[in-house]
Design a protein around this motif. Structure first.
Motif, PDB file in Angstrom:
ATOM      1  N   LYS A   9      54.546 -41.359  10.886  1.00 42.51           N
ATOM      2  CA  LYS A   9      54.799 -40.019  10.202  1.00 42.51           C
ATOM      3  C   LYS A   9      54.704 -40.083   8.471  1.00 42.51           C
ATOM      4  CE  LYS A   9      55.773 -38.713  14.489  1.00 42.51           C
ATOM      5  NZ  LYS A   9      54.907 -37.889  15.318  1.00 42.51           N
ATOM      6  N   ILE A  10      53.860 -39.296   8.201  1.00 45.32           N
ATOM      7  CA  ILE A  10      53.642 -39.183   6.873  1.00 45.32           C
ATOM      8  C   ILE A  10      54.106 -37.843   6.273  1.00 45.32           C
ATOM      9  CG2 ILE A  10      51.676 -39.328   4.994  1.00 45.32           C
ATOM     10  CD1 ILE A  10      50.133 -41.312   6.916  1.00 45.32           C
ATOM     11  N   THR A  11      54.764 -38.246   5.045  1.00 46.60           N
ATOM     12  CA  THR A  11      55.167 -36.892   4.217  1.00 46.60           C
ATOM     13  C   THR A  11      55.104 -37.029   2.827  1.00 46.60           C
ATOM     14  OG1 THR A  11      56.871 -35.138   4.050  1.00 46.60           O
ATOM     15  CG2 THR A  11      57.606 -37.654   4.385  1.00 46.60           C
ATOM     16  N   SER A  12      54.949 -36.209   1.810  1.00 49.57           N
ATOM     17  CA  SER A  12      54.945 -36.263   0.480  1.00 49.57           C
ATOM     18  C   SER A  12      56.333 -35.829  -0.098  1.00 49.57           C
ATOM     19  CB  SER A  12      53.708 -35.771  -0.151  1.00 49.57           C
ATOM     20  OG  SER A  12      53.373 -36.036  -1.308  1.00 49.57           O
ATOM     21  N   ILE A  13      56.915 -36.624  -0.596  1.00 49.04           N
ATOM     22  CA  ILE A  13      58.619 -36.525  -1.216  1.00 49.04           C
ATOM     23  C   ILE A  13      58.227 -37.071  -2.438  1.00 49.04           C
ATOM     24  CG2 ILE A  13      60.820 -36.458  -0.892  1.00 49.04           C
ATOM     25  CD1 ILE A  13      60.287 -36.159   2.122  1.00 49.04           C
ATOM     26  N   GLY A  14      58.965 -36.499  -3.579  1.00 52.42           N
ATOM     27  CA  GLY A  14      59.386 -37.124  -4.651  1.00 52.42           C
ATOM     28  C   GLY A  14      58.713 -36.614  -6.000  1.00 52.42           C
ATOM     29  N   GLY A  15      59.129 -37.134  -7.141  1.00 51.04           N
ATOM     30  CA  GLY A  15      58.689 -36.612  -8.212  1.00 51.04           C
ATOM     31  C   GLY A  15      57.830 -37.565  -9.017  1.00 51.04           C
ATOM     32  N   PRO A  16      57.492 -37.476 -10.390  1.00 45.33           N
ATOM     33  CA  PRO A  16      56.703 -38.330 -11.173  1.00 45.33           C
ATOM     34  C   PRO A  16      57.047 -39.768 -10.849  1.00 45.33           C
ATOM     35  CG  PRO A  16      57.212 -36.495 -12.563  1.00 45.33           C
ATOM     36  CD  PRO A  16      58.081 -36.261 -11.089  1.00 45.33           C
ATOM     37  N   GLY A  17      55.956 -40.641 -10.623  1.00 45.45           N
ATOM     38  CA  GLY A  17      56.299 -42.230 -10.576  1.00 45.45           C
ATOM     39  C   GLY A  17      55.430 -42.445  -9.346  1.00 45.45           C
ATOM     40  N   ARG A  18      55.570 -43.754  -9.217  1.00 43.71           N
ATOM     41  CA  ARG A  18      54.797 -44.466  -7.948  1.00 43.71           C
ATOM     42  C   ARG A  18      55.667 -45.202  -6.838  1.00 43.71           C
ATOM     43  NH1 ARG A  18      51.675 -48.332  -9.369  1.00 43.71           N
ATOM     44  NH2 ARG A  18      49.833 -47.890  -8.003  1.00 43.71           N
ATOM     45  N   VAL A  19      56.805 -44.780  -7.005  1.00 39.51           N
ATOM     46  CA  VAL A  19      57.706 -45.418  -5.886  1.00 39.51           C
ATOM     47  C   VAL A  19      57.534 -44.631  -4.686  1.00 39.51           C
ATOM     48  CG1 VAL A  19      60.086 -46.065  -5.414  1.00 39.51           C
ATOM     49  CG2 VAL A  19      59.246 -46.334  -7.587  1.00 39.51           C
ATOM     50  N   ASN A  20      57.494 -45.260  -3.495  1.00 35.69           N
ATOM     51  CA  ASN A  20      57.429 -44.619  -2.236  1.00 35.69           C
ATOM     52  C   ASN A  20      58.700 -45.098  -1.480  1.00 35.69           C
ATOM     53  OD1 ASN A  20      54.720 -43.449  -2.448  1.00 35.69           O
ATOM     54  ND2 ASN A  20      54.202 -45.801  -3.167  1.00 35.69           N
ATOM     55  N   ALA A  21      58.725 -44.495  -0.199  1.00 38.94           N
ATOM     56  CA  ALA A  21      59.822 -44.888   0.822  1.00 38.94           C
ATOM     57  C   ALA A  21      59.416 -45.047   2.114  1.00 38.94           C
ATOM     58  CB  ALA A  21      60.806 -43.981   0.643  1.00 38.94           C
ATOM     59  N   ILE A  22      60.062 -46.247   2.916  1.00 35.31           N
ATOM     60  CA  ILE A  22      59.577 -46.151   4.101  1.00 35.31           C
ATOM     61  C   ILE A  22      61.006 -45.966   4.982  1.00 35.31           C
ATOM     62  CG2 ILE A  22      58.756 -47.779   6.144  1.00 35.31           C
ATOM     63  CD1 ILE A  22      57.614 -49.260   3.608  1.00 35.31           C
ATOM     64  N   ILE A  23      61.063 -45.068   5.868  1.00 32.82           N
ATOM     65  CA  ILE A  23      62.320 -44.900   6.640  1.00 32.82           C
ATOM     66  C   ILE A  23      61.955 -44.797   8.054  1.00 32.82           C
ATOM     67  CG2 ILE A  23      64.024 -42.958   6.851  1.00 32.82           C
ATOM     68  CD1 ILE A  23      62.488 -41.435   4.487  1.00 32.82           C
ATOM     69  N   GLY A  24      62.955 -45.799   8.535  1.00 37.39           N
ATOM     70  CA  GLY A  24      62.590 -46.183   9.996  1.00 37.39           C
ATOM     71  C   GLY A  24      63.415 -47.414  10.290  1.00 37.39           C
ATOM     72  N   MET A  25      63.346 -47.955  11.585  1.00 42.33           N
ATOM     73  CA  MET A  25      62.312 -47.074  12.721  1.00 42.33           C
ATOM     74  C   MET A  25      63.545 -46.127  13.152  1.00 42.33           C
ATOM     75  SD  MET A  25      62.082 -49.489  16.061  1.00 42.33           S
ATOM     76  CE  MET A  25      63.582 -50.415  16.448  1.00 42.33           C
ATOM     77  N   GLU A  75      47.903 -31.323   4.135  1.00 43.73           N
ATOM     78  CA  GLU A  75      48.546 -30.257   4.608  1.00 43.73           C
ATOM     79  C   GLU A  75      50.034 -30.578   4.904  1.00 43.73           C
ATOM     80  OE1 GLU A  75      46.646 -29.777   8.369  1.00 43.73           O
ATOM     81  OE2 GLU A  75      47.697 -31.413   9.372  1.00 43.73           O
ATOM     82  N   PRO A  76      51.056 -29.666   4.830  1.00 44.86           N
ATOM     83  CA  PRO A  76      52.301 -29.784   4.947  1.00 44.86           C
ATOM     84  C   PRO A  76      52.546 -30.684   6.570  1.00 44.86           C
ATOM     85  CG  PRO A  76      51.965 -27.740   4.250  1.00 44.86           C
ATOM     86  CD  PRO A  76      50.795 -28.084   4.693  1.00 44.86           C
ATOM     87  N   TYR A  77      53.757 -31.214   6.286  1.00 44.00           N
ATOM     88  CA  TYR A  77      54.219 -31.989   7.704  1.00 44.00           C
ATOM     89  C   TYR A  77      54.294 -30.995   8.758  1.00 44.00           C
ATOM     90  CZ  TYR A  77      57.196 -35.016  10.600  1.00 44.00           C
ATOM     91  OH  TYR A  77      57.776 -35.866  11.654  1.00 44.00           O
ATOM     92  N   HIS A  78      54.886 -29.892   8.651  1.00 42.43           N
ATOM     93  CA  HIS A  78      55.232 -29.098   9.680  1.00 42.43           C
ATOM     94  C   HIS A  78      53.830 -28.536  10.343  1.00 42.43           C
ATOM     95  CE1 HIS A  78      54.956 -26.216   6.538  1.00 42.43           C
ATOM     96  NE2 HIS A  78      55.242 -25.122   7.390  1.00 42.43           N
ATOM     97  N   VAL A  79      52.762 -28.059   9.490  1.00 41.40           N
ATOM     98  CA  VAL A  79      51.522 -27.826   9.756  1.00 41.40           C
ATOM     99  C   VAL A  79      50.943 -28.851  10.653  1.00 41.40           C
ATOM    100  CG1 VAL A  79      49.166 -26.904   8.954  1.00 41.40           C
ATOM    101  CG2 VAL A  79      51.156 -26.339   7.790  1.00 41.40           C
ATOM    102  N   THR A  80      51.015 -30.073  10.148  1.00 40.27           N
ATOM    103  CA  THR A  80      50.550 -31.131  11.249  1.00 40.27           C
ATOM    104  C   THR A  80      50.924 -31.325  12.536  1.00 40.27           C
ATOM    105  OG1 THR A  80      50.231 -32.588   9.054  1.00 40.27           O
ATOM    106  CG2 THR A  80      50.183 -33.697  11.137  1.00 40.27           C
ATOM    107  N   HIS A  81      52.069 -30.972  12.581  1.00 38.86           N
ATOM    108  CA  HIS A  81      52.809 -30.731  13.917  1.00 38.86           C
ATOM    109  C   HIS A  81      52.719 -29.434  14.706  1.00 38.86           C
ATOM    110  CE1 HIS A  81      54.229 -34.608  12.180  1.00 38.86           C
ATOM    111  NE2 HIS A  81      54.120 -34.930  13.348  1.00 38.86           N
ATOM    112  N   GLY A  82      51.825 -28.609  14.284  1.00 40.30           N
ATOM    113  CA  GLY A  82      51.790 -27.432  15.122  1.00 40.30           C
ATOM    114  C   GLY A  82      52.255 -25.908  14.573  1.00 40.30           C
ATOM    115  N   TYR A  83      52.675 -25.972  13.479  1.00 42.00           N
ATOM    116  CA  TYR A  83      53.424 -24.720  12.786  1.00 42.00           C
ATOM    117  C   TYR A  83      52.741 -24.229  12.004  1.00 42.00           C
ATOM    118  CZ  TYR A  83      57.762 -26.079  15.263  1.00 42.00           C
ATOM    119  OH  TYR A  83      58.477 -26.410  16.395  1.00 42.00           O
ATOM    120  N   GLU A  84      52.946 -22.832  11.620  1.00 42.38           N
ATOM    121  CA  GLU A  84      51.930 -22.320  10.460  1.00 42.38           C
ATOM    122  C   GLU A  84      52.485 -22.504   9.094  1.00 42.38           C
ATOM    123  OE1 GLU A  84      49.407 -20.329  11.100  1.00 42.38           O
ATOM    124  OE2 GLU A  84      49.585 -20.601  13.298  1.00 42.38           O
ATOM    125  N   GLU A  85      51.636 -22.477   8.087  1.00 37.63           N
ATOM    126  CA  GLU A  85      52.171 -22.800   6.741  1.00 37.63           C
ATOM    127  C   GLU A  85      53.300 -22.131   6.319  1.00 37.63           C
ATOM    128  OE1 GLU A  85      50.118 -23.965   2.394  1.00 37.63           O
ATOM    129  OE2 GLU A  85      49.059 -23.534   4.130  1.00 37.63           O
TER     130      GLU A  85
END
Length: 365
Positions: free
Chosen positions: A312-328, A185-195
């Protein structure tokens, strides 16, 4: 000053004046002429003297007209105004702690995640290179909000902004969530908003790490989320300090986790339960006040991720297997619903948005 009468010399003088007054981020800006500001105001249905929010420790007011002028300088166009207005409300929300990550020695940035239909309408990129250059809406919207905060709160390097190193993320750090490719489910839905709601979410991180799983397996992705989180990134939620870490998972790895029947909540619990790190409880042996022998106090384990609410978890990016950690992030995250004026759809059509749209005529002539 009339747009038509502007010459290269008058532009140079205008830009130099704005720079010397501390009103830019160091990059060239579009002069905020009366005509351009008036055109920008077409993107919002609030009176120009309305206060969108109060920013900084002096609670200086940011009016609709001020926001429009800063948007012009950053290179925005009128259809962006609803996103900017919501972003300004997020900055003004005390829960965002924006003053702290605007002035701290830790050099924090403004991180934005956009959700909902507005992403397609304005071509806010969520796929390949979403956090990088090339995408007009991503760069100019986040840049405008940073300049607006700076100019409203009167934050200058070495005065209020005490960042020791500075942070390039303060130029722009905005992406849409790749909702279409995400299995969750989208990030904003996880946090209480409508899709169908469009939202913008603000955090204040000071670090960014990209990483690649060791193997093509859900277990490797989970282990990598922990292994690649620097020890300097610690998370916990609470009233005294809300420190969060955002994991931006590419759609490919997100699908791997989903096929293993792992929800976002289950992933968060895994991080909390398996992120113990060794920490030294012994006194510093170089300290003159050290009084204990090495064996008196053993090493102990503490959890790098304090609780599930700090992940917090979100899905961002295109084809490939590289991920990002943003914080704190020491503020928020704060999510605000984007409100659109009645004429917004026609305004979007008027500006003829296409993929990778950039302004070539009209507004910037």
């Amino acid at each position: 000053m009339s747009e038509n009468s502007q010459t290269p010399q008058s532009y140079d003088e205008t830009y130099r004046s704005l720079y010397e007054e501390g009103m830019t981020d160091g990059l060239p800006v579009v002069p905020p002429t009366e005509e351009r500001v008036e055109e920008m105001l077409r993107g919002i249905d609030r009176p120009r003297d309305d206060v969108v929010g109060r920013l900084g420790n002096n609670e200086n007011p940011l009016t609709v007209e001020d926001l429009a002028a800063n948007a012009v300088m950053a290179g925005c166009v009128p259809p962006y105004m609803p996103v900017l207005e919501a972003g300004a409300r997020a900055l003004a929300d005390p829960e965002s702690n924006s003053i702290q990550f605007s002035v701290s020695t830790g050099s924090w940035a403004y991180q934005w995640i956009v959700n909902g239909p507005v992403r397609q309408k304005l071509n806010i990129e969520s796929g390949s290179g979403a956090f990088g250059p090339n995408f007009h809406a991503n760069q100019t919207i986040s840049r405008a909000l940073g300049i607006a905060y700076r100019n409203t709160a009167k934050i200058y390097p070495g005065e209020k902004d005490m960042g020791v190193m500075g942070n390039p993320g303060k130029f722009y750090l905005l992406a849409g969530e790749n909702e279409e490719a995400s299995p969750w489910e989208p990030y904003h839905v996880t946090h209480g908003y409508e899709e169908d709601d469009s939202t913008v979410t603000l955090s204040g991180p000071n670090g960014w790490v990209q990483w690649l799983p060791d193997e093509n397996s859900p277990e490797s992705v989970l282990r990598g989320m922990i292994k690649n989180t620097p020890r300097a990134m610690r998370s916990r939620s609470g009233e005294d300090l809300n420190a969060t870490i955002t994991h931006a998972i590419n759609p490919y790895n997100a699908e791997e986790l989903e096929r293993a029947d792992l929800s976002k909540d289950q992933i968060k619990r895994y991080l909390v339960e398996n992120s113990d790190v060794r920490t030294e409880a012994r006194p510093d042996p170089l300290s003159t006040s050290a009084t204990f022998e090495d064996t008196d106090i053993p090493n102990r384990q503490i959890s790098q991720y304090g609780d599930v609410n700090s992940v917090k978890i979100t899905s961002i990016g295109g084809p490939g297997r590289v991920n990002a950690i943003i914080g704190m992030s020491i503020g928020g995250p704060v999510t605000k619903k984007i409100r659109f004026p009645n004429n917004w759809e026609s305004l979007v059509e008027e500006y003829e948005f296409e993929r990778n749209w950039v302004p070539t005529e009209g507004f910037y002539e």
